[in-house]
Each structure stands twice: as C-alpha cells, then as structure tokens.
Motif scaffolding. Structure first.
Motif, short mmCIF file in Angstrom:
data_model
loop_
_atom_site.label_atom_id
_atom_site.label_comp_id
_atom_site.label_asym_id
_atom_site.label_seq_id
_atom_site.Cartn_x
_atom_site.Cartn_y
_atom_site.Cartn_z
N ALA A 69 0.84 -1.21 0.00
CA ALA A 69 0.00 0.00 0.00
C ALA A 69 0.87 1.26 0.00
O ALA A 69 0.60 2.22 -0.73
CB ALA A 69 -0.94 -0.02 1.20
N THR A 70 1.92 1.25 0.82
CA THR A 70 2.82 2.42 0.86
C THR A 70 3.53 2.58 -0.47
O THR A 70 3.67 3.69 -0.99
CB THR A 70 3.84 2.26 2.00
N ALA A 71 3.98 1.46 -1.03
CA ALA A 71 4.67 1.52 -2.32
C ALA A 71 3.75 2.07 -3.40
O ALA A 71 4.19 2.83 -4.28
CB ALA A 71 5.17 0.13 -2.71
N ALA A 72 2.48 1.72 -3.35
CA ALA A 72 1.53 2.22 -4.36
C ALA A 72 1.41 3.74 -4.27
O ALA A 72 1.37 4.44 -5.30
CB ALA A 72 0.17 1.57 -4.15
N LEU A 73 1.37 4.28 -3.05
CA LEU A 73 1.35 5.74 -2.87
C LEU A 73 2.61 6.37 -3.46
O LEU A 73 2.54 7.41 -4.14
CB LEU A 73 1.26 6.08 -1.38
N MET A 74 3.74 5.78 -3.17
CA MET A 74 5.00 6.32 -3.67
C MET A 74 5.04 6.29 -5.18
O MET A 74 5.45 7.28 -5.83
CB MET A 74 6.17 5.52 -3.08
N ASN A 75 4.65 5.19 -5.76
CA ASN A 75 4.73 5.04 -7.22
C ASN A 75 3.77 5.97 -7.95
O ASN A 75 4.08 6.48 -9.03
CB ASN A 75 4.43 3.59 -7.61
N GLU A 76 2.58 6.20 -7.35
CA GLU A 76 1.58 7.01 -8.02
C GLU A 76 1.94 8.49 -8.03
O GLU A 76 1.70 9.19 -9.03
CB GLU A 76 0.21 6.82 -7.34
#
Length: 671
Positions: A69-76
């Motif tokens: 979930a954190t990675a998705a925020l970072m990537n987006e």
C-alpha cells in the motif's frame, strides 16, 4: 503502463541498492533520465539515501518500502530514487546539508523531497509506518507532500528556492585563516581538544561515542613532537577505552561504528572499513612507542581486515552489517549460560567475570557485549578461551557484508597496512596493501580518471571525489616508502596532478571542492573542510601534497608544497576555532611544522637495520625511504658512506650530517 514504471535497482553496482531490488517501489537510480521522468509526469522526486550497514535503513525498508500500500502511494505520486551514500558522497553531502538546515539534525535513512530540477523542499530522516512520538506516519507525509505539490505549488517553489540559496551561501567555505600554522597554533588547538575530553570514560563529549580516529593520530603526533604529558594521557585513555570496551570485538578484532552510551559498552554493531583502516593506523603508530595494548589491537585489527573484509580481488569490503537475520548484535552478544555451554562451568564463570557478562545483561534481553576492562593474569588461558568462543560464534548466523570496494576507504586500509607493517616488521601487511593498491590503480582508474567504487570486479560509473584522490595518493606514497618501488610514487603523482587540475577552487587559493569541475552539476558544488565520519577531503589531499612533496623531484615538490601550505593557511581558522572538527588538519599540520621530517637510507641490502630503526622510531608524519638513488628521488646524490648503509635526516630544508651508526640515528630522531 510506462515501461519506466519498474524497480531498476538490479542493474546497480551497489549492494545497498540491490537490497531494495525486490521492493514493490519503482525505485530508480540517480540519473538525468529519472529527473526528466519526474518533469514529464509533473511529480516531485522522493529521494531516499542510506547505506547497507544502516540499521534504521533496514527498519524503514521493512516497514514502508516492502509494504504494497505504501509503495503504491510512492509510485503514483512520485519518481522514487534510491541512492547509496557510500557510492555517491556528493549527493549525500548536498542533501544532508539541506536536511540539517531544515531540521537541525541529519542521519540515515535520509528522506528528501525534491523538485524535478533536484531542488529540495522538504527533508527528514526516518519516518515510521504509523504516527509515533510526534512524528507523522510515512503514508501521512506522502499524502501531505502530494497535496502541497498539487494545490500549493507556490509554497514548494518558495521553500526550494530558500533552501538552495542557503546551501549556496554555505558552500562558499571558510575564509583564509589569519594565524600562522606554527607550534603556537598547534598548542592552542590541542589545548582546545583536551578540554572536551571525558576524563572518566575516555573519548570526547557525551553519548553517543564515536571513535575519534583523526584526533587520536593528531594527539599522537603532538606528543611525539612536544612530549606533552596532558596530550599523552588523553591519547592513552581514549585508545584504552575503545579497545577495552564494547566498541572493540574482543574475540576477532576490529571496531564497531560507535557506542550508543558514554561508557563505551554498547556498540552499534556495524563494522565499517573506514573506521578500521583509520584506527589501525593510529594503533600501529602507538604500538611503535611500546603500547602493548595498542600493539595487540593493531595486530588483531589487521587480521580482521584481511580475513573478514578481504575481497577476491585483493581489496577490502565496505562493511559488515549491524543486523544478523534482522536482529541487531545477534552474532556478537552472550549470556552467562552461553559462556558456560561453550567453555564449561569453571572457565565460563571466569570468562563472564573477565568480559563483564552479567545475568541482567548489558545489552538487550539479558545479553551482554564482551568488554575487557583488565587483562587476565594467564595470557595462555586468555588466548585459549578467546579461540574457543570465536569458534562457537562462527557457528552462529553471521551479519551480511557489503562487498563494494570504495577507493578512499581501501586507501585508508592500504596506508595503515603499509605504514604499520613497515614500522612493526609485519611484512605480510605490506604485501596485502600492495595487492589492494594494484587493484585500485588498475581497475578504478578509467581513461585516466579515478572512479569511486567497484563491485565484484565491475567498476561503477560514479566519479571519485576529493577524499578518494587525497586518500589514494597518501596510500601510494606510503607503499613507495615501505617497498622502495618507484612506480607507487609515480602513481601518487598522477593522482595529485589530477586533483590539482580538477578540484582546486580557482577563486579561493587553498580551498578545494569535493567534486571535480567536470563532474555532474548538482544544486550546489559541495566543499566541506571539516571532518565527518571520515577526514575531510581537503585535509586528506593536503596530507598527500605534503608527503609527496618530500619524496619527489624539486620542481614537482615546490608545486605540491606551495599547494599544501596554502591549504594549511586557510585551514588555520579551523585549528583556531574548531579543532575537534579538524582532527586530520591537526595531524597534517603537526607533520608540516616538523618539516616534515625526512629520513633517507642509502642501502644496497634487501633489508637495512637503519631503515628498520627509522620506521620504528620516527614520529608520525615522517617520510622514510630506503634503497638506491634509482629507487626514489629523495636518495638522489645521497650515496652510501664507506660501503655502509647511510641515513640522511632532514627537517624541512635543513639536513643533519649523514650517519651510518644506529646510535647516531637514534640520537638524531630523538632530537
């Protein structure tokens, strides 16, 4: 999906970056393409800087970068860039300065948010996955930064412009000092250092306690020049506290990064090559003066470097991890029961008493770090116990190793092994130093220019910085002195000529930039004259200029000495006002005020008792060479007398009469 939206760290030559290659974060390496992608997407850059042996870097990676979930925020919302501070010290220096300017403190992991032009607008270090101790959670921070970028861009522009302006003001360096670099200034600097000593526990300042490697070498040289009882007492207390405490590995040699407490009991367990190379140098110099504790620690630390950090190509790995299987100190700590299991009841109880292993423990969960506050009466028993404990410890899980070969840090090891080996008659150390230097010169010099690091035989793309040039030139000069081989002096001169051409500040004589004039242009060009975890690049280069000026031909010597003198003149303000942060400058200045002392031994023998005596007795910073006139410029027109080995002793531009007798040489060295 954009083909760039992937994790690219498997392509790196950095073990630290490769540790993050399986993260769901679309990590990029620092490249122009990555910054261009941020401009194209109109998103900020999330820059994360750390290193492989960093405990809290691993913690943040596990908590946040491995979380989907954190990675998705970072990537987006960001272009995410991961940097190894050891491979790119220039980037680390620029953004650490920004972090300190914004928050008042720095450290790793470093988390910095940048515009696509590389300008920082928000800085921090570790952020937890949930709110903790007044810190926002990392996801909360990501959301807030994104909202500010989208809805209040003018605030971002104002903040980044302010920070960059502050960084550029700070990069103008120190003004030229007004005091002469003479004995009076050095006495003043040492007096200032001594006032900061922790006389009860050893070392300087409160917790955490870091090994003051550069200061220790400077104090030793000061003692040898002046005979100061106060400086000698501080030096002895400092070295003994480090060697007897938990900072030092009592079973296998080598030093941890620092101790978290003021009593030198509990280390942060990572072992860095740079600490051990720098500490080996001062321990070997102290051993020359008859310090038995320093001699034992020097021998064990040299063994640790060669045995545990040695790489297949003859160099030395960067670090051993603080953690083992995710647990800090797991490899190293003991309980009384574990000692009894390893040694039997009687020896186990005696070892617990000797090493300070208690039922309550000195570390976590009832475990203790081994200390050695006093030497045992039975040396044979002590060696046997340590051997048995080391064998048991070897069966435990072991910390990871960063196999990256960093030019400057390997050069520290080469200098220590070459100088220490020659002075103490440990010629296997000199051989190890030569093997490493061969690799550095042959692999890390590409198209005539020095590179910062390599891994597994593959040299990285990052250019060497000032500290690499200064440290390597000094190391090559040390090898020339230890072996009498002229090729090492030639290589040292090549490195210095490159540094003079590309790192000098043309507008401020005596000042140096930490990056070359043709290196990647960052938001500022770093120029830090103060020591940090390693000596300042400017001080390292000045040491090399001073040393090689005493070894080379007159024309080159004059140019190198002039550059060294200008550097020291500018640094005099640091010695006057901030000597604790200028330890390596103080060591270099001690050698400069002494001349530096030069001893040239004309000999045709493979080994010379006069040369051995000079290496053992001459104070730190002395230039010592032995051989024929063809082997080194310092022996030009200096033949043997009556066919006997002959020593020529000079201080600066004044030389004593040549001597062929050990008694006479000893008298000259003690004058």
């Amino acid at each position: 999906m954009d083909p760039r939206a992937r994790n690219t760290l498997t392509e790196s030559t950095s073990p630290y970056l490769r540790q993050h290659a399986d993260n769901p974060v679309h990590w990029q390496q620092w490249t122009d393409d990555a910054l261009a992608w941020a401009r194209e997407r109109d998103v900020p850059v999330l820059l994360s800087i750390g290193y492989s042996a960093c405990h809290w870097c691993h913690v943040m990676a596990h908590e946040s970068f491995e979380d989907e979930a954190t990675a998705a925020l970072m990537n987006e919302h960001f272009v995410c860039i991961k940097v190894d501070r050891e491979e790119r010290p220039d980037l680390d220096a620029v953004y650490m300065n920004a972090t300190v300017a914004m928050t008042g403190q720095g450290g790793w992991p470093m988390t910095v948010f940048l515009t696509p032009d590389g300008e920082p607008f928000y800085c921090g270090t570790y952020f937890p996955p949930t709110p903790r101790q007044g810190m926002p959670s990392f996801p909360q921070l990501l959301t807030a930064i994104t909202d500010t970028w989208v809805t209040r861009r003018d605030e971002v522009t104002t903040a980044s412009a302010s920070i960059v302006a502050e960084l550029r003001r700070g990069s103008t360096g120190v003004p030229m000092g007004e005091r002469a670099v003479d004995a009076a200034l050095l006495d003043h600097a040492v007096a200032g250092v001594l006032t900061a000593e922790d006389t009860e526990r050893g070392g300087f300042g409160p917790a955490p306690k870091f090994p003051p490697s550069a200061l220790a070498e400077a104090l030793l040289r000061h003692v040898e020049r002046t005979g100061s009882d106060a400086a000698e007492a501080t030096l002895d207390r400092t070295l003994a506290a480090m060697v007897r405490g938990g900072l030092y590995d009592q079973l296998a040699g080598g030093f941890a990064r620092y101790c978290v407490d003021a009593d030198w009991v509990v280390p942060h367990f990572e072992k860095m090559l740079y600490d051990n190379g720098l500490l080996l140098r001062v321990l070997a110099h102290a051993a020359r003066r008859g310090d038995a504790l320093a001699a034992r620690a020097a021998a064990e630390t040299a063994d640790f470097l060669i045995r545990d950090l040695g790489t297949d190509d003859g160099c030395f790995a960067s670090a051993l991890d603080a953690d083992t299987d995710g647990v800090e100190g797991l490899t190293y700590v003991w309980t009384p029961a574990q000692l009894r299991d390893a040694l039997g009841d009687a020896d186990g109880a005696a070892a617990a008493e000797l090493f300070g292993v208690t039922d309550n423990g000195t570390f976590e969960h009832g475990t203790s770090v081994l200390q050695l506050r006093a030497d045992p009466a039975d040396a044979a028993w002590f060696d046997d116990v340590r051997g048995r404990l080391a064998a048991v410890r070897a069966t435990r899980p072991q910390p990871g190793r960063d196999d990256k070969v960093v030019t400057a840090w390997n050069a520290f090891a080469v200098t220590a092994l070459a100088e220490g080996g020659a002075a103490l008659g440990e010629w296997t150390w000199v051989e190890a130093a030569a093997r490493c230097a061969e690799t550095l010169v042959s692999r890390h010099v590409v198209d005539g220019r020095l590179r910062r690091a390599s891994l597994g035989g593959e040299v990285g793309a990052a250019a060497a910085v000032l500290e690499d040039h200064g440290a390597l030139a000094t190391a090559l000069a040390a090898l020339h002195q230890a072996t009498g081989e002229r090729r090492w002096l030639t290589a040292a001169q090549d490195v210095l000529d490159t540094a003079l051409a590309h790192f000098a500040d043309r507008e401020r004589p005596g000042a140096w930039f930490d990056t070359a004039d043709d290196a990647e242009q960052l938001v500022t060009r770093p120029s830090d004259p103060l020591d940090g975890a390693t000596p300042s690049g400017a001080a390292l280069l000045t040491e090399a200029l001073l040393t090689v000026s005493a070894l080379t031909d007159p024309a080159r010597a004059a140019r190198y000495r002039e550059a060294a003198d200008l550097s020291l003149a500018r640094a005099s303000i640091l010695l006057e006002r901030a000597p604790r942060s200028a330890g390596h400058w103080l060591a270099v200045a001690e050698a400069a005020v002494a001349g530096p002392l030069q001893v040239a031994v004309a000999t045709t023998a493979p080994s010379s008792t006069l040369a051995a005596l000079a290496r053992q007795q001459a104070p730190g910073g002395t230039v010592v060479v032995a051989g024929s006139p063809e082997s080194t410029p310092l022996l030009a027109d200096r033949p043997t007398v009556d066919g006997r080995d002959t020593a020529y002793v000079c201080r600066g531009f004044v030389c004593d009469r040549p001597v062929t007798d050990e008694v006479d040489l000893r008298a000259l060295l003690g004058a």
